[in-house]
Scaffold this active site. Structure first.
Site, short mmCIF file in Angstrom:
data_model
loop_
_atom_site.label_atom_id
_atom_site.label_comp_id
_atom_site.label_asym_id
_atom_site.label_seq_id
_atom_site.Cartn_x
_atom_site.Cartn_y
_atom_site.Cartn_z
CG ASP A 151 -1.79 1.20 1.33
OD1 ASP A 151 -2.36 1.45 2.42
OD2 ASP A 151 -1.92 1.92 0.31
CG ASP A 165 -3.57 4.62 -2.16
OD1 ASP A 165 -4.50 5.09 -1.47
OD2 ASP A 165 -2.97 3.57 -1.87
N1 LIG Z 1 -5.97 1.89 1.26
C1 LIG Z 1 -5.54 1.01 2.34
C2 LIG Z 1 -6.49 -0.11 2.56
C3 LIG Z 1 -6.25 -1.34 2.01
C4 LIG Z 1 -7.16 -2.37 2.23
C5 LIG Z 1 -8.28 -2.10 3.00
C6 LIG Z 1 -9.25 -3.13 3.30
C7 LIG Z 1 -9.26 -4.42 2.87
C8 LIG Z 1 -10.36 -4.99 3.45
C9 LIG Z 1 -10.98 -4.02 4.20
O1 LIG Z 1 -10.31 -2.88 4.11
N2 LIG Z 1 -8.52 -0.89 3.51
C10 LIG Z 1 -7.65 0.10 3.28
#
Ligand SMILES: NCc1ccc(-c2ccco2)nc1
Length: 332
Positions: A34, A218
């Site tokens: 990420d 991103d």
């Molecule tokens: N932009 C960072 C990020 C990556 C994955 C997630 C995610 C995966 C499952 C639930 O939430 N959330 C934020």
């Protein structure tokens, strides 16, 4: 040093998961790399069973090289309202053959329901700037920052693909992964992100508009969240498209032919194929309504250029030599 790791998309390219070895003997977890955050955190043996649904767990007690960072904690929340928190160990981390012996591995003692439901995601590996790492009382460095001095070149690259595996490389720019020249543009790291100027945009039969806007590269965001007026102009070219007020997102008939979206970096122009922007069904129960890969940003002051945009190019994340970071884009 240099290394290369294969990254595999989940369904609909929701996210891309990359195997990472942690500890001795190695425990392999599949992490979401990420570039929009800076914590390396993992599902762990310390989580309550109710928070785990198939994920692989890192168990520091089974690693002879794990050491707890006494008193350290972390707590992170993301733009999609997901979150996690826990405590910190240091251990050997190996990505695609590049190893760092005392990487901060943030183990989760709490994860939000979105992560529990995401059964193939064992955690995140942050590749934004270390200035936004959440470990307290003493901030930790990202994996990229830690390995930087050992890399043959101060770079990592992303070659994400549409509905197919791609690669993340460290310390090398692999010429076989792109065509033509790489166009570089300066990065403003003051918010901790890979933030740069998009030179402008175009789509359908409109000419390219040199209207610059700021955005972050991103890899941990699925879609491309762009200025609302640009998203509106794009979907006005799509018959039957509408802003679903409940979702705050554009949806359209699944049989729509979507225009390509052109974005500029410096003097270069890159194309996101319309096919990539016909992202997925809105709802599995309705096969006629589809969800757009381009969506309006939430007025946070910058665009979030996620996988929908990144997968159409080869991207170089360059820490620079006199610590002036830059981003490089190339066709492929
Ligand atoms: N932009 C960072 C990020 C990556 C994955 C997630 C995610 C995966 C499952 C639930 O939430 N959330 C934020």
């Amino acid at each position: 040093d240099s290394g290369s790791a294969k990254t595999t998309p989940e369904k609909d390219d929701l996210e891309y998961l990359t195997p990472v070895s942690i500890g001795t003997p190695p425990q392999v977890l599949n992490l979401d790399f990420d570039s929009g955050s800076s914590d390396l955190w993992v599902f762990s043996s310390e989580l309550p069973q109710s928070s785990v649904s198939g994920q692989s767990l890192y168990d520091p007690s089974k690693s002879s090289t794990a050491e707890e960072v006494q008193g350290a904690t972390w707590n992170i929340s993301y733009g999609d309202q997901s979150s996690s928190n826990g405590i910190v160990y240091r251990d050997v981390v190996n990505v695609g053959g590049v190893e760092f012996k005392s990487q901060a591995v943030e183990i989760a003692t709490t994860v939000s329901s979105q992560f529990t439901r995401d059964t193939n995601n064992d955690g995140l590996l942050g590749l934004a700037f270390s200035s936004i790492n959440t470990v307290q009382p003493q901030q930790e460095k990202t994996f990229f920052d830690n390995i930087l001095s050992n890399l043959d070149a101060p770079v990592w690259t992303a070659d994400l693909k549409y509905h197919a595996p791609g690669t993340y490389d460290f310390g090398v720019i692999d010429k076989s992964k792109y065509t033509g020249d790489i166009t570089y543009t300066d990065v403003d790291q003051s918010d901790g992100f890979w933030m740069f100027d998009v030179a402008g945009y175009g789509f359908g039969n409109s000419t390219f508009k040199a209207a610059p806007f700021k955005g972050i590269a991103d890899t941990g965001t699925t879609l491309a969240m762009i200025p609302a007026e640009i998203a509106g102009a794009y979907y006005r070219q799509v018959k039957g498209a509408k802003l679903d007020s409940q979702q705050g997102a554009y949806v359209f008939p699944c049989d729509s032919v979507l225009p390509d979206f052109i974005f500029g970096v410096g003097n270069a122009r890159y194309t996101i194929p319309g096919k990539f922007i016909n992202y997925s069904l809105l709802d599995e129960s309705d096969p006629t309504t589809c969800f757009g890969g381009l969506q309006p940003d939430m007025g946070i002051g910058f665009a979030i250029l996620g996988d929908i945009l990144l997968k159409s190019t080869f991207v170089v994340f360059d820490a620079g030599t006199e610590s002036t970071p830059r981003l490089g884009f190339a066709k492929k």
